[in-house]
Scaffold this motif. Structure first.
Motif, PDB file in Angstrom:
ATOM      1  N   ILE A  73       0.851  -1.201   0.000  1.00 36.66           N
ATOM      2  CA  ILE A  73       0.000   0.000   0.000  1.00 36.66           C
ATOM      3  C   ILE A  73       0.889   1.254   0.000  1.00 36.66           C
ATOM      4  O   ILE A  73       0.656   2.208  -0.748  1.00 36.66           O
ATOM      5  N   MET A  74       1.944   1.217   0.820  1.00 36.27           N
ATOM      6  CA  MET A  74       2.843   2.382   0.869  1.00 36.27           C
ATOM      7  C   MET A  74       3.579   2.540  -0.464  1.00 36.27           C
ATOM      8  O   MET A  74       3.816   3.660  -0.929  1.00 36.27           O
ATOM      9  N   THR A  75       3.922   1.427  -1.095  1.00 42.32           N
ATOM     10  CA  THR A  75       4.576   1.494  -2.408  1.00 42.32           C
ATOM     11  C   THR A  75       3.636   2.135  -3.422  1.00 42.32           C
ATOM     12  O   THR A  75       4.037   2.969  -4.246  1.00 42.32           O
ATOM     13  N   LEU A  76       2.373   1.755  -3.348  1.00 41.69           N
ATOM     14  CA  LEU A  76       1.396   2.335  -4.268  1.00 41.69           C
ATOM     15  C   LEU A  76       1.332   3.856  -4.078  1.00 41.69           C
ATOM     16  O   LEU A  76       1.331   4.617  -5.050  1.00 41.69           O
ATOM     17  N   ILE A  77       1.297   4.280  -2.819  1.00 38.35           N
ATOM     18  CA  ILE A  77       1.212   5.727  -2.547  1.00 38.35           C
ATOM     19  C   ILE A  77       2.451   6.434  -3.112  1.00 38.35           C
ATOM     20  O   ILE A  77       2.366   7.488  -3.732  1.00 38.35           O
ATOM     21  N   GLU A  78       3.595   5.807  -2.925  1.00 34.89           N
ATOM     22  CA  GLU A  78       4.852   6.391  -3.409  1.00 34.89           C
ATOM     23  C   GLU A  78       4.866   6.472  -4.943  1.00 34.89           C
ATOM     24  O   GLU A  78       5.220   7.495  -5.521  1.00 34.89           O
ATOM     25  N   LYS A  79       4.439   5.391  -5.566  1.00 35.44           N
ATOM     26  CA  LYS A  79       4.524   5.336  -7.032  1.00 35.44           C
ATOM     27  C   LYS A  79       3.408   6.114  -7.723  1.00 35.44           C
ATOM     28  O   LYS A  79       3.526   6.479  -8.875  1.00 35.44           O
ATOM     29  N   ARG A  80       2.310   6.282  -7.040  1.00 34.78           N
ATOM     30  CA  ARG A  80       1.191   7.034  -7.643  1.00 34.78           C
ATOM     31  C   ARG A  80       0.975   8.329  -6.868  1.00 34.78           C
ATOM     32  O   ARG A  80      -0.139   8.740  -6.590  1.00 34.78           O
ATOM     33  N   TRP A  81       2.080   8.936  -6.530  1.00 31.88           N
ATOM     34  CA  TRP A  81       2.097  10.155  -5.719  1.00 31.88           C
ATOM     35  C   TRP A  81       1.216  11.261  -6.304  1.00 31.88           C
ATOM     36  O   TRP A  81       0.411  11.867  -5.615  1.00 31.88           O
ATOM     37  N   GLU A  82       1.362  11.499  -7.591  1.00 29.05           N
ATOM     38  CA  GLU A  82       0.608  12.590  -8.224  1.00 29.05           C
ATOM     39  C   GLU A  82      -0.900  12.374  -8.084  1.00 29.05           C
ATOM     40  O   GLU A  82      -1.647  13.320  -7.897  1.00 29.05           O
ATOM     41  N   ASP A  83      -1.327  11.130  -8.192  1.00 28.86           N
ATOM     42  CA  ASP A  83      -2.756  10.835  -8.089  1.00 28.86           C
ATOM     43  C   ASP A  83      -3.256  10.860  -6.651  1.00 28.86           C
ATOM     44  O   ASP A  83      -4.352  11.337  -6.378  1.00 28.86           O
ATOM     45  N   LEU A  84      -2.467  10.314  -5.744  1.00 24.50           N
ATOM     46  CA  LEU A  84      -2.973  10.116  -4.381  1.00 24.50           C
ATOM     47  C   LEU A  84      -2.579  11.235  -3.427  1.00 24.50           C
ATOM     48  O   LEU A  84      -3.270  11.480  -2.441  1.00 24.50           O
ATOM     49  N   VAL A  85      -1.478  11.889  -3.711  1.00 21.18           N
ATOM     50  CA  VAL A  85      -1.028  12.970  -2.822  1.00 21.18           C
ATOM     51  C   VAL A  85      -1.003  14.308  -3.569  1.00 21.18           C
ATOM     52  O   VAL A  85      -1.628  15.277  -3.132  1.00 21.18           O
ATOM     53  N   GLY A  86      -0.317  14.344  -4.677  1.00 20.91           N
ATOM     54  CA  GLY A  86      -0.280  15.554  -5.497  1.00 20.91           C
ATOM     55  C   GLY A  86       0.167  16.773  -4.711  1.00 20.91           C
ATOM     56  O   GLY A  86       1.159  16.733  -3.995  1.00 20.91           O
ATOM     57  N   ASN A  87      -0.636  17.840  -4.792  1.00 15.69           N
ATOM     58  CA  ASN A  87      -0.255  19.090  -4.131  1.00 15.69           C
ATOM     59  C   ASN A  87      -0.860  19.241  -2.739  1.00 15.69           C
ATOM     60  O   ASN A  87      -0.687  20.262  -2.095  1.00 15.69           O
ATOM     61  N   MET A  88      -1.612  18.271  -2.310  1.00 15.38           N
ATOM     62  CA  MET A  88      -2.143  18.310  -0.943  1.00 15.38           C
ATOM     63  C   MET A  88      -2.476  16.898  -0.459  1.00 15.38           C
ATOM     64  O   MET A  88      -3.335  16.230  -1.031  1.00 15.38           O
ATOM     65  N   PRO A  89      -1.768  16.444   0.559  1.00 16.40           N
ATOM     66  CA  PRO A  89      -2.071  15.111   1.102  1.00 16.40           C
ATOM     67  C   PRO A  89      -3.427  15.127   1.802  1.00 16.40           C
ATOM     68  O   PRO A  89      -3.628  16.016   2.625  1.00 16.40           O
ATOM     69  N   MET A  90      -4.302  14.228   1.576  1.00 17.74           N
ATOM     70  CA  MET A  90      -4.238  13.310   0.492  1.00 17.74           C
ATOM     71  C   MET A  90      -5.640  13.015   0.020  1.00 17.74           C
ATOM     72  O   MET A  90      -6.605  13.330   0.720  1.00 17.74           O
ATOM     73  N   LYS A  91      -5.761  12.419  -1.149  1.00 17.67           N
ATOM     74  CA  LYS A  91      -7.085  12.152  -1.726  1.00 17.67           C
ATOM     75  C   LYS A  91      -7.883  11.256  -0.796  1.00 17.67           C
ATOM     76  O   LYS A  91      -7.394  10.239  -0.317  1.00 17.67           O
ATOM     77  N   ILE A  92      -9.120  11.611  -0.608  1.00 18.01           N
ATOM     78  CA  ILE A  92      -9.976  10.771   0.249  1.00 18.01           C
ATOM     79  C   ILE A  92     -10.310   9.477  -0.492  1.00 18.01           C
ATOM     80  O   ILE A  92     -10.378   8.406   0.093  1.00 18.01           O
ATOM     81  N   THR A  93     -10.495   9.613  -1.814  1.00 17.51           N
ATOM     82  CA  THR A  93     -10.731   8.437  -2.650  1.00 17.51           C
ATOM     83  C   THR A  93     -10.205   8.717  -4.056  1.00 17.51           C
ATOM     84  O   THR A  93     -10.155   9.873  -4.474  1.00 17.51           O
TER      85      THR A  93
END
Ligand code: GLC
Length: 478
Positions: free
Chosen positions: A326-346
């Motif tokens: 799960i943490m790898t996914l967040i790291e690799k899909r940073w732009e989608d899941l974190v982007g400019n503000m942590p973090m996407k609710i969904t």
């Protein structure tokens, strides 16, 4: 880091602390919680109330800072609001449920607490997560203060018992997960998360773990047995049926439908065409994975829900391997899941026809806004806790550095909009308390990783739990 940056960050922290103190709600002269937001520019609606789920972030922070009184008062007062009997009127809150929020009202010169169990809330949604957050806060209080006297009081034992009876009761449903209506948690609007949504299951698991530690076994044998039976199958069910990675997607892709009987592989009769498998094939990193948003009859909701995934890591619902993925996914899909503000609710948002049908054309939940793909700074503390737990603190540090200066500049918005979280939420409150507490809490966790113990659970074994019971009986007898 430049000296000016260090000074600017210090200012952010100071202002955040100052703002947080202003949100404290007093009842009969004692601090009992924090209001949801202090935005003077808009009608407060119910944001001037203390929400149980919102207070969790403030409570953990107060515990870390040694301000334990407010948390104790909160626990005592909310316990009094919990209905202790079942009502004949089905519109009234049932026994054991905890309120979504409460406020202080004055009548004839006297102050009272007035609770909202969802009967005033927009769309009359039931706050099922409140019971779970309450247990998590209670257990954090015990961890922080090492004071078991509060939780061993008969009123608290009864309160814990009523919550357990409510969620462990025999039901029509035959899954170990909890069946709930839409909008029963942080996402308190229609978003297609009725059934067995991950967020509720993660919190349910954490709450059962918390209750198991706090419940006096003596005299509560039935409840203890019920928890011990439920925990392993709930955990196994989530780990197996909710997990998605490329290997699992491959298996699902070749599923056959309409299988009858015990040997069925596709137990939930998932029709492959209901899944966005081409998108997932592109999106899933080789080593990443996550827990699905929901699983039910012919349903596998493949949206990524942050709170459920992060809490699953923190409370040990996910395996060690899954947590890392799960943490790898967040790291690799940073732009989608974190982007400019942590973090996407969904992620991703529901769009077009799906948006219209599933949200009921909710103008607040338009694609990439609010609950439908918006970014919520409060999730930062859960990201930090999950990062500590998986030994990947860099992820949390990066998230904090993305957010901190901007949050202060934008006056602590409730949420952000847009695919990259660059827009302040269309209808976001400013000076939202859990935004402020979320940042401070994330920072406190990183500064002192042992603070994770407030919310962390180690792998659960029934043998260990039984030993704890024996110890407790011995100490009572002594
Ligand atoms: C919104 C959020 C909910 C939160 C409340 C108060 O309704 O969806 O999760 O508890 O605001 O902040």
């Amino acid at each position: 880091m430049q000296l000016e940056d260090i000074a600017a960050i210090k200012k952010v922290e100071e202002e955040a602390w100052e703002q947080l103190q202003k949100t404290i709600l007093y009842y009969q002269g004692r601090p009992v919680g924090t209001v949801a937001a202090l935005d003077g520019s808009v009608d407060s609606l119910n944001y001037d109330q203390c929400f149980v789920r919102d207070f969790a972030s403030s409570a953990l922070l107060f515990l870390i800072k040694g301000q334990t009184d407010i948390v104790r008062n909160f626990l005592e007062e909310t316990l009094k609001l919990q209905p202790k009997n079942n009502q004949l009127d089905a519109y009234k809150p049932g026994q054991g449920i905890m309120p979504a929020s409460f406020k202080v009202v004055s009548r004839d010169g006297e102050e009272y607490l007035e609770a909202d169990f969802g009967e005033h809330a927009i769309a009359r949604v039931t706050p099922i997560d409140s019971c779970f957050w309450w247990l998590i806060i209670l257990r954090a209080y015990v961890v922080a203060t090492k004071d078991y006297s509060l939780v061993y009081q008969p009123e608290f034992q009864k309160g814990i018992g009523l919550i357990l009876e409510l969620c462990l009761a025999t039901r029509f449903d035959m899954y170990p997960t909890l069946l709930v209506p839409d909008g029963a948690c942080m996402i308190d609007r229609r978003l297609g998360i009725y059934g067995h949504p991950l967020e509720i299951q993660s919190l349910f698991y954490a709450a059962l773990r918390a209750a198991r530690e706090m419940l006096i076994c003596h005299g509560n044998q039935d409840l203890v047995i019920a928890i011990d039976n439920r925990l392993p199958i709930l955990r196994a069910h989530i780990r197996k049926h909710y997990w998605i990675d490329i290997k699992r997607l491959n298996a699902i892709y070749r599923y056959k439908g309409e299988e009858y009987g015990k040997e069925a592989i596709n137990q939930f009769n998932i029709y492959v065409d209901s899944l966005p498998y081409y998108e997932l094939d592109k999106w899933l990193p080789k080593k990443g994975g996550y827990l699905a948003g929901n699983v039910g009859p012919s349903q596998l909701d493949t949206r990524f829900f942050s709170l459920g995934n992060l809490m699953a890591i923190i409370c040990d619902l996910a395996t060690e391997e899954q947590s890392q993925a799960i943490m790898t996914l967040i790291e690799k899909r940073w732009e989608d899941l974190v982007g400019n503000m942590p973090m996407k609710i969904t992620f991703p948002a529901l769009e077009n026809e799906e948006y219209r049908l599933i949200t009921g054309c909710d103008p607040k939940n338009i694609p990439w806004s609010y609950h439908n793909g918006g970014s919520w700074p409060v999730l930062m503390w859960m990201l930090a806790a999950a990062a500590i737990k998986t030994n990947r603190v860099c992820i949390a540090e990066r998230a904090i550095s993305v957010a901190q200066l901007r949050l202060q500049e934008d006056e602590w918005p409730e949420y952000y909009d847009g695919k990259r979280g660059r827009l302040i939420g269309k209808q976001a409150r400013k000076y939202q308390t859990w935004t402020i507490a979320g940042l401070l809490l994330a920072k406190e966790m990183i500064k002192e990783p042992s603070n994770l113990s407030l919310v962390n659970f180690e792998p659960f074994t029934i043998e260990e739990a039984s030993r704890a019971c024996e110890f407790e009986i011995d100490s009572f007898d002594a």
